[in-house]
Write a protein that holds these residues in place. Structure first.
Motif, PDB file in Angstrom:
ATOM      1  N   GLY A  95      14.019  10.036   8.110  1.00 24.46           N
ATOM      2  CA  GLY A  95      13.653  11.149   9.212  1.00 24.46           C
ATOM      3  C   GLY A  95      14.084  10.202  11.100  1.00 24.46           C
ATOM      4  N   ASP A  96      13.983  11.450  11.375  1.00 24.51           N
ATOM      5  CA  ASP A  96      14.018  11.646  12.544  1.00 24.51           C
ATOM      6  C   ASP A  96      13.478  12.565  13.693  1.00 24.51           C
ATOM      7  OD1 ASP A  96      15.661  13.434  12.217  1.00 24.51           O
ATOM      8  OD2 ASP A  96      17.631  13.010  13.175  1.00 24.51           O
ATOM      9  N   SER A  97      12.471  13.177  13.171  1.00 26.75           N
ATOM     10  CA  SER A  97      11.878  14.317  13.548  1.00 26.75           C
ATOM     11  C   SER A  97      10.731  14.889  12.265  1.00 26.75           C
ATOM     12  CB  SER A  97      12.873  15.400  13.709  1.00 26.75           C
ATOM     13  OG  SER A  97      11.925  17.009  13.853  1.00 26.75           O
ATOM     14  N   TRP A  98       9.410  15.799  13.148  1.00 29.50           N
ATOM     15  CA  TRP A  98       8.507  16.442  12.852  1.00 29.50           C
ATOM     16  C   TRP A  98       9.857  17.505  11.106  1.00 29.50           C
ATOM     17  CZ3 TRP A  98       4.204  15.563  12.900  1.00 29.50           C
ATOM     18  CH2 TRP A  98       2.959  14.600  14.003  1.00 29.50           C
ATOM     19  N   GLY A  99       9.069  17.540   9.994  1.00 37.37           N
ATOM     20  CA  GLY A  99       9.442  18.279   9.006  1.00 37.37           C
ATOM     21  C   GLY A  99       8.067  20.058   8.994  1.00 37.37           C
ATOM     22  N   ASP A 100       8.387  20.134   7.797  1.00 38.13           N
ATOM     23  CA  ASP A 100       7.814  21.678   7.568  1.00 38.13           C
ATOM     24  C   ASP A 100       6.960  21.573   6.179  1.00 38.13           C
ATOM     25  OD1 ASP A 100       9.209  23.792   9.797  1.00 38.13           O
ATOM     26  OD2 ASP A 100      10.692  23.966   8.025  1.00 38.13           O
ATOM     27  N   MET A 101       5.566  21.488   6.722  1.00 38.52           N
ATOM     28  CA  MET A 101       4.565  21.271   5.607  1.00 38.52           C
ATOM     29  C   MET A 101       4.899  22.056   4.877  1.00 38.52           C
ATOM     30  SD  MET A 101       0.548  21.548   6.089  1.00 38.52           S
ATOM     31  CE  MET A 101      -0.381  21.299   5.147  1.00 38.52           C
ATOM     32  N   GLY A 102       4.938  22.043   3.517  1.00 37.43           N
ATOM     33  CA  GLY A 102       5.592  22.089   2.376  1.00 37.43           C
ATOM     34  C   GLY A 102       5.037  23.538   1.474  1.00 37.43           C
ATOM     35  N   GLU A 103       2.824  22.511   1.720  1.00 35.97           N
ATOM     36  CA  GLU A 103       2.363  23.059   1.097  1.00 35.97           C
ATOM     37  C   GLU A 103       1.469  24.363   1.762  1.00 35.97           C
ATOM     38  OE1 GLU A 103       2.341  18.847   0.288  1.00 35.97           O
ATOM     39  OE2 GLU A 103       1.954  20.528   2.409  1.00 35.97           O
TER      40      GLU A 103
END
Length: 107
Positions: A95-103
């Motif tokens: 990756g190259d950034s923050w992702g959304d927290m799926g939970e």
């Protein structure tokens, strides 16, 4: 990307001004072409503990960071303020950034 978390424990007489002390180091690092983020937090359980979360785009960017003059100067400027050797986790991750927290999706 390289994802790095470092915990710094400060001496009592330096705790209140630690963020001021690392200001030039922080600004110089954030200006690096391969820096993705360089964010400081302070522990709510131990006010003398500061946590740095940083990321660099790739091997080249991470290498340029640790070999920069401001990196060496930054470490030396904070050395007298530290009560112990900082603790670090440094990993190459996808990756190259923050992702959304799926939970915990909002909206």
């Amino acid at each position: 990307m390289y994802f790095i978390v470092v915990k710094f424990k400060t001496k009592p007489e330096h705790t209140d001004r630690f963020m001021e002390l690392v200001g030039p180091f922080t600004a110089a690092t954030r200006a690096e072409p391969g820096n993705l983020w360089f964010d400081w937090s302070r522990s709510i359980e131990d006010p003398a503990e500061f946590v740095l979360i940083e990321a660099f785009a790739d091997d080249e960017a991470a290498g340029a960071h640790v070999n920069s003059d401001h990196f060496k100067a930054g470490l030396e400027s904070m050395r007298p303020a530290l009560a112990s050797t900082p603790k670090i986790v440094s990993r190459k991750v996808e990756g190259d950034s923050w992702g959304d927290m799926g939970e915990l999706k909002i909206g």
